[in-house]
Design a protein around this motif. Structure first.
Motif, PDB file in Angstrom:
ATOM      1  N   ARG A  23       0.830  -1.205   0.000  1.00 55.97           N
ATOM      2  CA  ARG A  23       0.000   0.000   0.000  1.00 55.97           C
ATOM      3  C   ARG A  23       0.876   1.271   0.000  1.00 55.97           C
ATOM      4  O   ARG A  23       0.567   2.241  -0.678  1.00 55.97           O
ATOM      5  N   LEU A  24       1.973   1.222   0.756  1.00 50.23           N
ATOM      6  CA  LEU A  24       2.862   2.389   0.822  1.00 50.23           C
ATOM      7  C   LEU A  24       3.429   2.711  -0.565  1.00 50.23           C
ATOM      8  O   LEU A  24       3.489   3.870  -0.980  1.00 50.23           O
ATOM      9  N   LYS A  25       3.802   1.661  -1.301  1.00 53.67           N
ATOM     10  CA  LYS A  25       4.326   1.829  -2.650  1.00 53.67           C
ATOM     11  C   LYS A  25       3.263   2.467  -3.548  1.00 53.67           C
ATOM     12  O   LYS A  25       3.546   3.379  -4.325  1.00 53.67           O
ATOM     13  N   GLU A  26       2.053   1.959  -3.392  1.00 54.03           N
ATOM     14  CA  GLU A  26       0.928   2.451  -4.185  1.00 54.03           C
ATOM     15  C   GLU A  26       0.683   3.943  -3.903  1.00 54.03           C
ATOM     16  O   GLU A  26       0.546   4.748  -4.818  1.00 54.03           O
ATOM     17  N   ALA A 144      -3.846  15.441   0.500  1.00 52.79           N
ATOM     18  CA  ALA A 144      -3.788  15.615   1.958  1.00 52.79           C
ATOM     19  C   ALA A 144      -4.064  14.292   2.652  1.00 52.79           C
ATOM     20  O   ALA A 144      -3.349  13.893   3.575  1.00 52.79           O
ATOM     21  N   GLN A 145      -5.102  13.582   2.166  1.00 54.25           N
ATOM     22  CA  GLN A 145      -5.452  12.297   2.778  1.00 54.25           C
ATOM     23  C   GLN A 145      -4.323  11.288   2.607  1.00 54.25           C
ATOM     24  O   GLN A 145      -3.961  10.564   3.537  1.00 54.25           O
ATOM     25  N   LEU A 146      -3.759  11.252   1.390  1.00 61.69           N
ATOM     26  CA  LEU A 146      -2.707  10.269   1.113  1.00 61.69           C
ATOM     27  C   LEU A 146      -1.446  10.557   1.924  1.00 61.69           C
ATOM     28  O   LEU A 146      -0.755   9.630   2.341  1.00 61.69           O
ATOM     29  N   SER A 147      -1.147  11.843   2.126  1.00 65.51           N
ATOM     30  CA  SER A 147       0.048  12.175   2.910  1.00 65.51           C
ATOM     31  C   SER A 147      -0.098  11.679   4.344  1.00 65.51           C
ATOM     32  O   SER A 147       0.856  11.166   4.930  1.00 65.51           O
TER      33      SER A 147
END
Ligand SMILES: [Zn+2]
Length: 234
Positions: A23-26, A144-147
């Motif tokens: 997920r982090l890679k994504e 913002a959410q992804l960060s």
């Protein structure tokens, strides 16, 4: 804790590490580039360039029309002012006026066509600007959410890795080697849960003796079908 239980716990950690790393890679990939946004930005830029070319052309055509109108007026003034006595010159001036009027008529059609083109381009540029503004607002929210998710993932992963390192120290080298080898060959899952005499990974019923060995948990017992390390939850 039995060897199988320790390895089962290790696997629970490893599977979570796998999932969170994926997920982090994504998330990183999404944060790096928003292709749709770039495409819309480019399209808007192209549209604006086209519009300014069309406006410039329209201005030139309008200028030319005005200068033609001046020319026509001045020739007509001479023509009807009674200054020209020579019939030959009179005829040639009349011809000139006719020619200039034809040119002006043709140019008027071109100006009308160009006005329609400019109007169409203005509509399309306005639409593209609105679309870009919408996408940019959405993207800011997503970003913002992804960060936030990215930093949460990083924290969780470092916790998991610390936990894994601690647990790994309690495992004998050859057991760990077996575990790693099975994980490689069995899609990340080296340990299978045993329920009664049924391997929960490959759904094959084991010989009673094998199931018994796994239940006792003194030595590692492997599934006779999928070769995974068997673990029975207590
Ligand atoms: Zn199995």
């Amino acid at each position: 804790m039995s060897k199988a239980e320790t390895l089962y716990r290790l696997q629970t950690i490893d599977l979570e590490i796998d999932e969170r790393s994926r997920r982090l890679k994504e998330v990183k990939a999404i944060l790096e580039g928003n292709e749709e946004l770039q495409q819309v930005r480019q399209a808007l830029q192209d549209g604006e360039k086209k519009l300014s070319r069309q406006r410039a052309k329209l201005r030139d055509q309008e200028l030319e029309m005005r200068s033609l109108a001046h020319k026509i007026a001045s020739v007509e003034e001479r023509l009807y002012g009674g200054h020209i006595k020579n019939p030959k010159e009179l005829a040639s001036r009349q011809e000139e006026v006719q020619y200039l009027k034809r040119r002006k008529g043709g140019l008027e059609d071109q100006v009308l066509e160009m006005m329609i083109e400019v109007e169409d381009s203005e509509t399309s540029v306005t639409e593209q600007r609105e679309r870009l503004a919408r996408l940019e607002a959405e993207w800011q929210e997503t970003q913002a959410q992804l960060s936030v998710e990215q930093s949460e993932l990083a924290i969780r992963l470092s916790q998991l890795k610390a936990k894994r390192a601690k647990l790994q120290k309690t495992i004998e080298a050859h057991d760990l080697a077996l575990y790693e080898d099975l994980r490689q060959r069995r899609y990340g899952q080296a340990v299978a849960l045993l329920e009664g005499e049924l391997c929960q990974s490959c759904r094959v019923t084991l010989p009673s003796r094998k199931a018994q060995q796994a239940r006792q948990g003194k030595e590692l017992a492997l599934c006779s079908n999928c070769e995974r390390i068997l673990y029975m939850e207590r």
